[in-house]
Design an enzyme around this catalytic site. Structure first.
Site, PDB file in Angstrom:
ATOM      1  N   HIS A 258       8.068  -3.358  -5.279  1.00  0.00           N
ATOM      2  CA  HIS A 258       8.780  -4.654  -5.307  1.00  0.00           C
ATOM      3  C   HIS A 258      10.261  -4.449  -5.669  1.00  0.00           C
ATOM      4  O   HIS A 258      10.910  -5.356  -6.190  1.00  0.00           O
ATOM      5  CB  HIS A 258       8.202  -5.610  -6.383  1.00  0.00           C
TER       6      HIS A 258
ATOM      7  N   ARG B 295      -6.031  -6.880  -7.720  1.00  0.00           N
ATOM      8  CA  ARG B 295      -5.909  -5.550  -8.343  1.00  0.00           C
ATOM      9  C   ARG B 295      -6.113  -5.658  -9.846  1.00  0.00           C
ATOM     10  O   ARG B 295      -5.660  -6.615 -10.472  1.00  0.00           O
ATOM     11  CB  ARG B 295      -4.535  -4.944  -8.066  1.00  0.00           C
TER      12      ARG B 295
END
Ligand code: ADP
Length: 401
Positions: A179, A240
């Site tokens: 990210h 996740r």
């Protein structure tokens, strides 16, 4: 200059066409279900939306659909595709090699291919998208903007794991972080909002979307981040698990789970979905929790708690904290969760101002109180704009030389 930004996934290509340097978005859209008998196009232009079933058996065809759409008589925004001077590609993994965006040449292509070993789900489709764009637009400058690049400033003490050192030397197993384009964009915007104090500020950026990561930024540079060798590490995400004791995996292996099952479990069946048993989507979870669903509430509690812990840890790592930034689908849109994450943090100088926090404005804004020592901002991320800006800069260098 017209710049096309491409984000190619395994079965989709997202695109945005920019006029630079004004950063005007001329069109944006997605071709999804590439490889299926019928693909789907969603194209937005001049406040209009066009959807159509299209044929895109592979990425080359997907790219052809995009370029044909951009130049189509009614829905198009270009006279001819040659108006596109440069294409900026989102690439997930740039290893230790790429510290910034670069112009793509044969060496860059082979490096992206090599790092597919570290990002098997992302780099191969990114590469397919690049090849399709090179094929369709042979005269355009093509650039790669890496999710990992912003984090290459992380010091060794934060990126080396507590494993035998030769595991790093031999396999380059280390923290890379992801990210990065989003964290860099919002950290720079935050620095601008802080004014003269911004350049040397200590900032924690929280990217909370389907995937979530937290980054500690000092003097404009990433100094630590919660995702690791892969995007699995860190806070609890949609599907996740985030940080777990690695011995859990050995324990489950002893119980008969194989590597593939464990991989699927940790990446696709854990996090908000796994804990709640109902959804990986925060909006769904909030609805269930409001109706009294205990595990949906537990998933939300764990989600907020883990983020608060990271903010505490990174405050200590930075030595001082000037600002916290919330971004991503959850970070930008949910006041209640921002409030939960920041609740009872006056000790470290964080105090949210409820009216500012709850103002439903989809734009950059301060949400902390005037007396809060740490400023808290909501800053909508714009990875595409960051990629377009990098690509524009690189293209200008080429044009000058
Ligand atoms: P991605 O990481 O795929 O780019 P986004 O950044 O769009 O995804 O974030 C998606 C997440 O944001 C989903 O969990 C979605 O439920 C959540 N989200 C979007 N709007 C809201 C909202 N108003 N309240 C809570 N969660 C939201």
């Amino acid at each position: 200059m017209k710049i096309l930004v491409i984000n190619a996934g395994s079965s989709s290509i997202k695109y945005q066409l920019f006029e630079m340097p004004q950063q005007t978005i001329l069109a944006r859209g997605i071709v999804e279900r590439i490889g299926e008998p019928q693909a789907n196009l969603v194209h937005q232009y001049n406040n209009n939306k066009h959807t159509a079933a299209v044929e895109a058996p592979d990425h080359d065809e997907g790219m052809r659909v995009i370029l044909a759409t951009l130049t189509a008589p009614k829905i198009g925004v270009l006279g001819q595709i040659a108006e596109i001077e440069a294409v900026g590609h989102r690439v997930v993994h740039g290893g230790e090699e790429f510290t910034a965006s670069v112009i793509i040449d044969d060496h860059v292509l082979s490096s992206i291919e090599r790092y597919a070993d570290l990002a098997p789900l992302h780099n191969p489709p990114n590469l397919t998208g690049i090849r399709a764009a090179m094929h369709a637009l042979p005269n355009a400058i093509q650039t790669a903007c890496f999710d990992t690049a912003f984090h290459t400033t992380i010091p060794e003490k934060a990126y080396v794991y507590g494993l035998p050192y030769e595991i790093y030397e031999k396999y380059r197993v280390r923290r890379y972080g992801f990210h990065g384009t989003s964290h860099r964009y919002v950290a720079h915007r935050c620095a601008a909002l802080l004014g003269s104090a911004g350049t040397h500020a200590s900032i924690i950026t929280c990217h909370l979307g389907n995937g979530c990561s937290i980054t500690a930024v000092k003097d404009g540079k990433s100094v630590d981040t919660s995702m690791g060798l892969t995007p699995l590490e860190g806070v609890v995400m949609g599907t996740r698990c985030g940080d777990i004791d690695p011995a859990i995996l050995f324990y489950l292996a002893d119980k008969g789970y194989d590597i593939k099952q464990l991989n699927t479990m940790c990446n696709k069946q854990s996090g908000l979905l796994g804990i709640s048993g109902v959804s990986n989507d925060m909006r769904n979870l909030l609805e269930h929790a409001a109706k009294g669903h205990r595990r949906a509430q537990l998933a939300i509690d764990i989600f907020c708690y883990r983020i608060t812990k990271y903010i505490g840890a990174y405050t200590a790592a930075l030595g001082r904290l000037d600002a916290v930034v919330f971004t991503g689908g959850i970070g930008e849109n949910n006041a209640m969760l921002r409030h939960r994450i920041c609740a009872d943090q006056e000790q470290i100088g964080i105090a949210i101002e409820p009216t500012r926090n709850e103002a439903a404005q989809p734009k950059e804004r301060l949400i902390s109180s005037d007396s809060s020592r740490v400023k808290v901002f909501v800053i909508p991320t714009d990875e595409e704009a960051a990629i377009a800006a990098d690509t524009f800069q690189l293209a200008q260098q080429v044009n000058k030389s």
